[in-house]
Design a protein around this motif. Structure first.
Motif, PDB file in Angstrom:
ATOM      1  N   ASN A  96       0.865  -1.177   0.000  1.00 18.36           N
ATOM      2  CA  ASN A  96       0.000   0.000   0.000  1.00 18.36           C
ATOM      3  C   ASN A  96       0.909   1.237   0.000  1.00 18.36           C
ATOM      4  OD1 ASN A  96      -1.695   2.182   0.631  1.00 18.36           O
ATOM      5  ND2 ASN A  96      -3.071   0.905   1.842  1.00 18.36           N
ATOM      6  N   ASP A 119       0.628   4.509  -0.641  1.00 19.98           N
ATOM      7  CA  ASP A 119       0.242   5.748   0.039  1.00 19.98           C
ATOM      8  C   ASP A 119       0.359   5.614   1.557  1.00 19.98           C
ATOM      9  OD1 ASP A 119      -0.268   6.941  -2.392  1.00 19.98           O
ATOM     10  OD2 ASP A 119      -2.400   6.415  -2.381  1.00 19.98           O
ATOM     11  N   SER A 120      -0.103   4.489   2.070  1.00 20.87           N
ATOM     12  CA  SER A 120      -0.033   4.263   3.521  1.00 20.87           C
ATOM     13  C   SER A 120       1.415   4.176   3.997  1.00 20.87           C
ATOM     14  CB  SER A 120      -0.779   2.974   3.885  1.00 20.87           C
ATOM     15  OG  SER A 120      -0.614   2.666   5.244  1.00 20.87           O
ATOM     16  N   SER A 159       3.046   7.571   4.074  1.00 20.54           N
ATOM     17  CA  SER A 159       2.563   8.319   5.236  1.00 20.54           C
ATOM     18  C   SER A 159       3.266   7.866   6.515  1.00 20.54           C
ATOM     19  CB  SER A 159       1.051   8.131   5.368  1.00 20.54           C
ATOM     20  OG  SER A 159       0.561   8.791   6.512  1.00 20.54           O
ATOM     21  N   GLN A 160       3.432   6.550   6.662  1.00 17.76           N
ATOM     22  CA  GLN A 160       4.120   6.014   7.847  1.00 17.76           C
ATOM     23  C   GLN A 160       5.594   6.419   7.861  1.00 17.76           C
ATOM     24  OE1 GLN A 160       3.130   1.760   8.879  1.00 17.76           O
ATOM     25  NE2 GLN A 160       1.802   1.929   7.094  1.00 17.76           N
ATOM     26  N   GLN A 179       0.515  16.963   9.641  1.00 16.38           N
ATOM     27  CA  GLN A 179      -0.218  15.913  10.341  1.00 16.38           C
ATOM     28  C   GLN A 179      -1.129  16.485  11.414  1.00 16.38           C
ATOM     29  OE1 GLN A 179       2.347  12.694  11.608  1.00 16.38           O
ATOM     30  NE2 GLN A 179       2.366  11.864   9.552  1.00 16.38           N
TER      31      GLN A 179
END
Length: 753
Positions: free
Chosen positions: A194, A196-197, A200-201, A600
């Motif tokens: 994934n 995009d996830s 982000s992480q 964020q």
């Protein structure tokens, strides 16, 4: 998840070490007092110890000591003043206003003093009504002072006995964070990632790494024993920390076009092997971190050379089967990924050698760096700094007003008789704990506080209802206290959960039989404080994250430009010492993390305050990629004279033009036409001709099965270097287009081209 490893991380961490130290400092005097039947009379002693212990933040010894002394003085003054006027209701509200403004505003001198200020307000809450102090004002204040001095004494003794302990734990934590970062990167190589996830992480992890590196820099570079003394331990700790920073840059260089790599090689199974290997390297880094935290020596968990050899053999077999003129560039990309992974593997093996504590290696350490330049200077305690912030333009002053209003409202509500609040100071304390400068942080902590309180109250109620054995209850009390302090920094909801349990058990020890009252008061007080904190943070001089976006974007764009210029200087044979380069690298990483962190928090703001969310998100992503690609580019600087086929002067002009255009737009400055022309330059490279020649060789079956993992072809290096430059330019151009689409109030149409 490897639970054994996670347990070792936690058991050897500075958080549990600090938690045990503070808990024992609280419990041991309490046990002695209880033995002589004096605990109820001297209950303020362990409370003071806990409050002073909470102000003891990681850092150099001198700053920690000075902060503790300041905290003790502030606590004593507040306790004396609050106790003296507790019977004069008309004076209590002015007292809250004065102390609220004063102790919030000292946060202008840094986070350490901000913590002292917050805890001083908590002390005010304890003494404001005299619930825990009674009428013996002087006696109560002196008992509180004695408890405060008790922790200072323990701190001085422990620091003398273990001068390197904190630094070792913090450096170890750096390696653990880097291990988590590498573990995240490894997931790009497994099936169906994934993207995009994961991105982000990774950005979130970058923020955590940046914050930890800043704290560790302050501790390591400002600790005299580490910087000035020539002991083996001090030199090795310094070397380990500097290696962790370089390793972080190497991990950033592993940035690739993962979607394309998955498209080309996802079905072969080789990427899964790569991901598995990176996971194992992550475990090796965790092993190093745990060893540093615990003060032991680390030994490799596996044979890294053997694992790496297996990976290369698999790659060579794949290349023999799939390499053609059409897949040439794909295999070059894969070979460069392997090269970066080899660099990371070599770095980890070097770190293990350092762990052998070779005295010759330690004594030969001489970086030539001025460590003071790598540490953010704390504000000096000048009245001018405080006075200059007494304005609504100051975020510190606006926060001070919010805190003060919330405390006044909270105290007023707690005195309403129909509510029947028996422990009004909990409203006060909870407001101080929840209300933070940023609305998003306040909202988040509000929910965590509520969840933790309710869950903790239910568990504590069940414990006291079903367990009557005092030895068991005391053991649970001690365990809950240690876990509360251990989780306070990293997992706030769990900290509140265990805090609620140990508070219930403490009140039961002092005054058995009031379980229902304590349960009602604790939950009701938390709800009231949460509502007040939320309302004040939303309506009273709120600070929305979108208002800070432009400043963070400017800083990130400027530091990335300077970072690129510093990296390019090596290739252009310009004079730039390594310290200047590392300072610019540090600035770029810090500004990127600050930008990401602000974004964020912005996501947690109300929807109507999430201005241009998509554009800001795109800017954050492009900033992350630019920084990562520059890090990749800089890795070739040691052998820069080997690449005459690349027109570095042309690439410098071309990329710098795009980075400067972004900076000009953000700062609303005019654009010179020569910058536009430089952006459209075509660098005079000869790499494409060499690639075409190699393709023709492959078409005529001129392929040799060379299997030297340590040797990478010159053409592969050239191709990758030019590709990195193209990526930097493309992303810089994309970022400039993002900035051009910002609303007119924060960008100039004059420079929009």
């Amino acid at each position: 998840m490897n639970y054994a490893t996670e347990l070792k991380k936690f058991a050897s961490s500075q958080s549990i070490y600090m938690a045990v130290r503070v808990s024992l400092a609280i419990v041991l005097p309490s046990v002695i007092l209880a033995h002589f039947g004096l605990l109820k009379e001297y209950f303020l002693f362990p409370i003071a110890t806990s409050f002073v212990g909470l102000t003891d933040q990681a850092g150099p010894f001198k700053r920690r000591r000075n902060a503790l002394i300041l905290a003790i003085i502030c606590f004593f003054i507040v306790s004396l003043v609050a106790s003296s006027i507790k019977n004069f209701p008309l004076l209590i509200y002015p007292e809250i206003i004065i102390f609220g403004i004063l102790f919030t505003m000292i946060g202008v001198y840094g986070q350490r003093l901000a913590t002292v200020g917050s805890l001083s307000l908590v002390v005010l809450g304890i003494f404001i009504d005299g619930h825990l102090t009674g009428d013996h004002i002087i006696k109560s204040s002196l008992i509180f002072l004695a408890g405060s001095l008790c922790y200072l004494l323990i701190f001085l003794v422990v620091s003398k006995i273990q001068p390197y302990k904190l630094a070792g734990q913090m450096i170890g934590e750096n390696y653990l964070e880097l291990a988590d970062y590498l573990s995240l990167k490894s997931k790009f190589y497994f099936e169906n990632p994934n993207f995009d996830s994961l991105y982000s992480q990774i950005i979130s992890k970058q923020i955590a790494i940046k914050n930890l590196q800043e704290e560790t820099r302050e501790t390591v570079f400002k600790t005299r024993k580490i910087v000035n003394e020539s002991t083996t331990t001090s030199r090795l700790l310094m070397l380990m920390f500097l290696d962790s920073i370089d390793l972080h840059e190497k991990l950033m260089t592993s940035e690739s076009d993962y979607r394309k790599v998955q498209e080309n090689f996802g079905a072969t199974g080789f990427l899964h092997s790569l991901g598995d290997y990176l996971q194992k390297l992550s475990e090796e880094m965790s092993n190093i971190g745990i060893a540093l935290q615990s003060g032991s020596k680390a030994k490799p968990l596996r044979n890294i050379d053997e694992m790496l050899e297996n990976i290369f053999n698999e790659y060579f077999e794949l290349r023999n089967r799939k390499l053609t003129s059409k897949t040439l560039e794909d295999f070059m990309t894969l070979r460069l990924i392997l090269n970066r992974i080899t660099d990371i593997s070599d770095e980890i093996k070097t770190i293990y050698r350092v762990f052998s504590q070779d005295e010759k290696m330690a004594k030969s350490l001489s970086t030539g760096l001025d460590y003071g330049k790598f540490v953010t200077a704390e504000e000096k305690l000048k009245a001018k700094v405080l006075l200059s912030n007494l304005s609504l333009k100051s975020s510190h002053f606006r926060h001070a007003i919010r805190i003060t209003v919330a405390l006044v409202v909270g105290y007023f509500i707690s005195k309403l008789e129909f509510l029947g609040i028996g422990h009004s100071y909990w409203v006060f304390i909870t407001i101080v704990a929840i209300l933070k400068p940023a609305y998003a942080t306040t909202k988040h902590r509000n929910l965590l506080r509520l969840y933790g309180t309710i869950a903790g109250a239910l568990v504590a109620y069940a414990i006291l209802y079903f367990i009557s054995n005092q030895n068991v209850l005391f053991t649970l009390f001690l365990a809950a206290m240690i876990l509360c302090f251990a989780f306070l920094k990293s997992r706030y909801s769990w900290a509140v959960f265990f805090m609620t349990i140990y508070i219930f058990l403490a009140f039961n020890i002092l005054n058995p039989g009031n379980l229902n009252t304590i349960f009602k008061d604790r939950v009701l007080d938390t709800i009231i404080a949460g509502v007040v904190a939320f309302a004040v943070s939303y309506f009273i001089l709120p600070v929305w994250e979108h208002t800070k976006n432009l400043d963070y974007m400017k800083k990130s764009a400027d530091s990335n430009y300077k970072y690129f210029s510093a990296a390019m200087a090596f290739f252009k044979n310009e004079n730039l010492n390594i310290q200047d380069y590392k300072l610019k690298r540090k600035a770029a990483i810090i500004d990127l993390a600050n930008l990401s962190d602000n974004f964020q928090r912005m996501i947690s703001d109300p929807k109507n305050q999430q201005k241009q969310l998509e554009l800001v998100h795109q800017f954050v992503i492009t900033s992350h990629l630019i920084t990562a690609y520059i890090a990749s580019f800089s890795q070739y600087s040691e052998s820069s004279k080997k690449y005459p086929e690349i027109d570095f002067e042309g690439w410098d002009l071309k990329i710098s033009a795009e980075l400067v255009r972004t900076d000009l737009i953000l700062n609303q400055k005019n654009l010179h036409q020569n910058i536009l022309q430089e952006s459209k330059l075509q660098p005079d490279d000869s790499v494409e001709n060499l690639l075409e020649k190699r393709r023709k060789e492959l078409e005529h079956n001129e392929f040799f099965d060379r299997r030297d993992p340590n040797k990478i072809s010159h053409l592969t290096e050239l191709k990758n270097l030019r590709e990195i430059l193209e990526l930097i330019y493309d992303v810089a151009k994309e970022q400039r287009k993002v900035v051009e689409n910002l609303e007119p109030d924060i960008q100039s149409t004059m420079v929009k081209q």
